[in-house]
Write an enzyme that holds these catalytic residues in place. Sequence first.
Site, PDB file in Angstrom:
ATOM      1  N   ASP A  11       0.850  -1.175   0.000  1.00 44.95           N
ATOM      2  CA  ASP A  11       0.000   0.000   0.000  1.00 44.95           C
ATOM      3  C   ASP A  11       0.900   1.244   0.000  1.00 44.95           C
ATOM      4  OD1 ASP A  11      -2.153   1.672  -0.070  1.00 44.95           O
ATOM      5  OD2 ASP A  11      -3.234   0.729   1.582  1.00 44.95           O
TER       6      ASP A  11
HETATM    7  C1  BGC Z   1      -5.092   3.138   0.053  1.00 44.81           C
HETATM    8  C2  BGC Z   1      -5.251   2.052  -0.979  1.00 44.81           C
HETATM    9  C3  BGC Z   1      -5.148   2.630  -2.366  1.00 44.81           C
HETATM   10  C4  BGC Z   1      -3.836   3.355  -2.492  1.00 44.81           C
HETATM   11  C5  BGC Z   1      -3.597   3.939  -3.865  1.00 44.81           C
HETATM   12  C6  BGC Z   1      -3.873   4.000  -0.208  1.00 44.81           C
HETATM   13  O1  BGC Z   1      -3.846   5.111   0.604  1.00 44.81           O
HETATM   14  O2  BGC Z   1      -5.014   2.561   1.330  1.00 44.81           O
HETATM   15  O3  BGC Z   1      -6.462   1.379  -0.803  1.00 44.81           O
HETATM   16  O4  BGC Z   1      -5.280   1.617  -3.319  1.00 44.81           O
HETATM   17  O5  BGC Z   1      -3.801   4.414  -1.552  1.00 44.81           O
HETATM   18  O6  BGC Z   1      -4.432   4.988  -4.129  1.00 44.81           O
END
Ligand code: BGC
Length: 707
Positions: free
Chosen positions: A250
């Site tokens: 993530d």
């Molecule tokens: C979130 C994810 C997301 C990623 C990319 C993160 O802050 O937890 O779910 O896919 O950002 O946008």
Amino acid sequence: MLQQMTLAEKLGQLTMISLGGPPTGPVADPATLADVAAGHVGSVLNLVGRDRIATAQTLARSTRLGIPLVFSLDVVHGYRTIFPVPIGEAAAFDPALWQETAQAAAAEARREGIHLTFAPMLDIARDPRWGRIVEGPGEDPWLAARFARAKVDGFQGADLAAAGTLAATAKHFVAYGAAIAGRDYASAAVSAGSLAEVYLPPFRAAVEAGVAAIMPAFSDIDGIPMTAHAALIAGRLRHDWGFDGVVISDWDAIGQLVAHGVAADLAEAAALALNAGVDIDMVSGAYRRGLPEALDRGLVEPEAIDAAVLRVLALKERLGLFEAEAGPAAAAGPPASTDAAGRRALARHAAERGTVLLHDRSGLLPVGSPRKIAVIGPFGRDRGGGADRIGPWAGLGEPDRAPSLPTALRARFPEAEILSKAGVDGRRPGRRGIAGAVAAARAADLVLLCLGEPADWSGEAASRAEPGLPGDQAALAEAIFALGRPTVLILTGGRPLIAPTVIDRAGAALMAWFGGSEIAAGLARILAGDAAAGGRLPVSWPRSPGQLPVFFGERPSGRPYDPDNPFTSHYLDLPNAPQFPFGHGGTPGAFALSGLSVTPEAVGPTGTLSVAVIVANAAARADEAVIFVFIQALKALPNRPVLELRAVERVALAPGETQRLTIPLSAAALDRLDDGAGPEPGRYAVRVGLDAERSRHLVAEVMLGAG
Ligand code: BGC
């Protein structure tokens, strides 16, 4: 390919950079197209627009090895055409629909150059304080597993190299939704038993459906951050379940291993993540900056880097990126638009099917032919407010092209006069507008009271200690109810909103969630009686934050609640039960179940049960009943929840029609949802109902033999 690659080129393949969009966290390692041109990037997120994507791809193809980039985006509930948020779509209890909307989103996104989506989100959420409850399918693991399969099939289709498909990412592995006290990014409070039986099963279903990628959660379990969780990533996911796709961290999560207190520096952080099985570093730069040193210090083996690179290359292969000069991304034709009639119609259908009728105490639906309709409240504004219809994580959705409720009402009720007054703000206190709203409502013969939470109060980093109606919305509601006009409450939000009195006092109440591009048209049709509110709650709807977490799948108590015995499991100041149970919704009193039979009464582990029940539609209109089949293992060690969902059927019934419905249930469905050895022999109850309220269930018992 691998033999020709330098270490920097290998680490480039493991590096995902962000080239646009609002960051959802710190950007520790800002990267640019120059990094792409240098061959130091393998994938990109948040870059949108065909031309920009093509430019970046051309740069990547002109590097020494010419390895194409993967372009990724959070295509969560639509790309341009926005469908209801996942929790609202889950409410439709309709796997074919879940698949179809994912397919539509994939078709729109892929033709614009996107290859991979960070969806589906499969986090079981039992605490609506956690804002990300909006992004997933609710509280139940069986339902979430069903949702996982439908979404993976819908996004990915049969062949990821084909046009109209997206590689899916099941996230956030695992137990992110168990964040302590519903506070985003907090440690997960989860037992080994519920990890196995509640949180992991949806991910196993995604893996079985062939999901291309998995994203570990930001959170930790027992002190091991998921980004470094070798036992669950390398062990459970890859070894036990045979997952051979890529694991994508993530946002900045590898770098954050230092803040988690498990790594001293970026080299250690990178080593922990790589050794746990994380292939791609999203934006932290830990792999490209930390892994060279980790190699020098002997914290990682070169083979681990190679294995990760091979998995990334295999994904690119699977996406067909090595084949076409510019890949299927460069499909010809006009850019996707929300106006494509078919997708508009699908969005409206999904909105109608996900909207939940919480109650219709005063029998207000359908509303007939009102002469004057007052649309009152901050979520019913005539102009603006589109962001609150399409909701969080709305891709490239166009808020201005999601018509407002007054606009949709004018189209559906052309004879009626439509007035609209916000009255109060949707987030901040302030009562000055209440008098004007009351005056408008007084003159109307139907009031639609549109309350809720704004889109940016829901989703990531949007935990709420008191997830009710923000600002002075309750005061507005009181003032409107005092008029005694027929009032339908229409709630907008990404979670069950805790506002028991306001909900009770309305003549009828609908939960519209963030229903997407066509929610207003869907609501107009529901109000007119052209369509039923097809949704049922995929989460228990609490009465008070003091009950949280509240969910139907509790384990038995040694002292189950008995109103005549104070020393049983209960609150002194609140009922145990939520305001509305899981599964609740639909036209009140329309459907009745009777005559349950489950045959044979004794079954072996490979047998199949036949669950037969009579469903009657007592209402004067055609409608769909949603029938839930739960099981309960009457004895097991460890014991099992008092209710476990195992089947859901939607049945269309004409007015007055009665049908005998037969639902096959394999004996294997009596098993726990974990990776265990099959169901324990013994007695099981099969409980059938229109929701999870046990007192209303029809119950039959079966005996499972040892085989
Ligand atoms: C979130 C994810 C997301 C990623 C990319 C993160 O802050 O937890 O779910 O896919 O950002 O946008």
